[in-house]
Design a protein around this motif. Structure first.
Motif, PDB file in Angstrom:
ATOM      1  N   ASN A  41     -28.398  31.423 -19.132  1.00 55.49           N
ATOM      2  CA  ASN A  41     -28.183  30.236 -17.428  1.00 55.49           C
ATOM      3  C   ASN A  41     -29.588  30.551 -17.871  1.00 55.49           C
ATOM      4  O   ASN A  41     -30.502  30.064 -16.735  1.00 55.49           O
ATOM      5  CB  ASN A  41     -27.509  31.082 -16.837  1.00 55.49           C
ATOM      6  N   ASP A  42     -30.201  32.418 -17.121  1.00 56.83           N
ATOM      7  CA  ASP A  42     -31.584  32.315 -16.762  1.00 56.83           C
ATOM      8  C   ASP A  42     -32.472  32.256 -18.231  1.00 56.83           C
ATOM      9  O   ASP A  42     -33.396  31.120 -17.393  1.00 56.83           O
ATOM     10  CB  ASP A  42     -31.514  33.699 -17.199  1.00 56.83           C
ATOM     11  N   ARG A  78     -32.535  28.499 -16.769  1.00 53.20           N
ATOM     12  CA  ARG A  78     -33.381  28.285 -16.061  1.00 53.20           C
ATOM     13  C   ARG A  78     -35.155  27.939 -16.115  1.00 53.20           C
ATOM     14  O   ARG A  78     -35.680  27.154 -15.489  1.00 53.20           O
ATOM     15  CB  ARG A  78     -33.275  28.972 -14.622  1.00 53.20           C
ATOM     16  N   PRO A  97     -35.901  23.987 -17.636  1.00 54.97           N
ATOM     17  CA  PRO A  97     -34.462  23.440 -17.901  1.00 54.97           C
ATOM     18  C   PRO A  97     -34.852  21.687 -17.756  1.00 54.97           C
ATOM     19  O   PRO A  97     -32.967  21.318 -18.030  1.00 54.97           O
ATOM     20  CB  PRO A  97     -35.095  23.275 -15.915  1.00 54.97           C
ATOM     21  N   TRP A 153     -39.543  30.683 -10.491  1.00 49.29           N
ATOM     22  CA  TRP A 153     -39.174  31.406 -11.063  1.00 49.29           C
ATOM     23  C   TRP A 153     -40.358  31.948 -11.914  1.00 49.29           C
ATOM     24  O   TRP A 153     -39.565  33.207 -12.053  1.00 49.29           O
ATOM     25  CB  TRP A 153     -38.432  30.111 -12.674  1.00 49.29           C
ATOM     26  N   SER A 167     -31.447  36.143 -10.745  1.00 49.65           N
ATOM     27  CA  SER A 167     -31.598  34.563  -9.287  1.00 49.65           C
ATOM     28  C   SER A 167     -30.580  34.036  -9.415  1.00 49.65           C
ATOM     29  O   SER A 167     -29.294  34.355 -10.099  1.00 49.65           O
ATOM     30  CB  SER A 167     -32.258  33.265 -10.124  1.00 49.65           C
TER      31      SER A 167
END
Length: 242
Positions: A38-39, A42, A45, A118, A241
């Motif tokens: 997931n990181d 992110r 994206p 980010w 995050s």
């Protein structure tokens, strides 16, 4: 998809690994301390989750990435192998070339507030923070039509990590920062000095002492490094995050 150039040239063979679409950006995220799926997603994206899965599998097959079980025992993480880490010099050179030769090619549609936050998240100097939570609300103008849902974002900064929030996290806000996304990107890339825009192009509302520390906490006068998001977090203390 894997690409083959059918040449024994080392540049050709290395390009078969490194130059596939999305791969440099995936490696950028991993080199800046992102290990969960997931990181990594992110930080990139626009890549679909299915394509990211495929790219990570390809990199694993080629010996650039390895999967490790999480210490908690739930799921796994992605880590660079020694050959993968050796791409660090390539990433540094690519990023420095980009800073020197491509800043004038940044289009309005490239100005993504989420990518900026980010990158700031990874740049936070956790060792310089006070022993309390700091909440920063960013209100961007000049945001591309495709990015308007990111016009207002929050950075929740704590000594043990940093959260990027698209929705109001519900905490009292210490500082509100209002400014054009283009000015923020120029500061992030080292094209403008923070002290030149703070209080001018970027309006700051909140406690003055906290505002003065912002430059130190976010390392705002540090030129961007290749793995910023196009930024280095302090070794061993990477942010998280939401």
């Amino acid at each position: 998809m894997s690409v083959r150039y059918a040449q024994f040239c080392p540049v050709a063979k290395a390009s078969e690994v490194f130059a596939a679409r999305w791969t440099p950006l995936i490696l950028r995220e991993m080199m800046s301390g992102m290990h969960s799926f997931n990181d990594i997603h992110r930080g990139v994206p626009l890549i679909s989750r299915a394509v990211l899965v495929a790219r990570l599998r390809e990199l694993e097959k080629k010996g650039i990435v390895e999967r490790r079980s999480r210490a908690e025992g739930n799921g796994h993480e992605y880590w660079l192998t020694p050959p993968g880490e050796d791409f660090g010099a390539v990433m540094d050179a690519l990023g420095q070339w980009g800073l020197r030769h491509t800043c004038d090619r940044i289009e309005p549609s490239d100005l993504d507030p989420a990518l900026l936050l980010w990158g700031l998240r990874k740049r936070v100097d956790l060792n310089a923070l006070p022993e309390r939570r700091i909440v920063l609300r960013f209100e961007f103008s000049g945001v591309p039509a495709s990015r308007t849902k990111f016009r207002i974002m929050w950075l929740v900064v704590e000594p043990n990590g940093v959260d990027v929030c698209v929705k109001d996290p519900g905490f009292a806000v210490d500082l509100i920062l209002r400014g054009d996304i283009r000015d923020w990107v120029a500061v992030f890339l080292g094209r403008r000095r923070w002290r030149a825009v703070a209080g001018n192009a970027v309006k700051i509302e909140g406690d003055r002492k906290t505002a003065k520390m912002l430059e130190t906490w976010l390392r705002l006068d540090a030129a961007s490094s290749p793995d910023d998001a196009g930024s280095h977090a302090p070794p061993g203390r990477f942010a998280r995050s939401r």
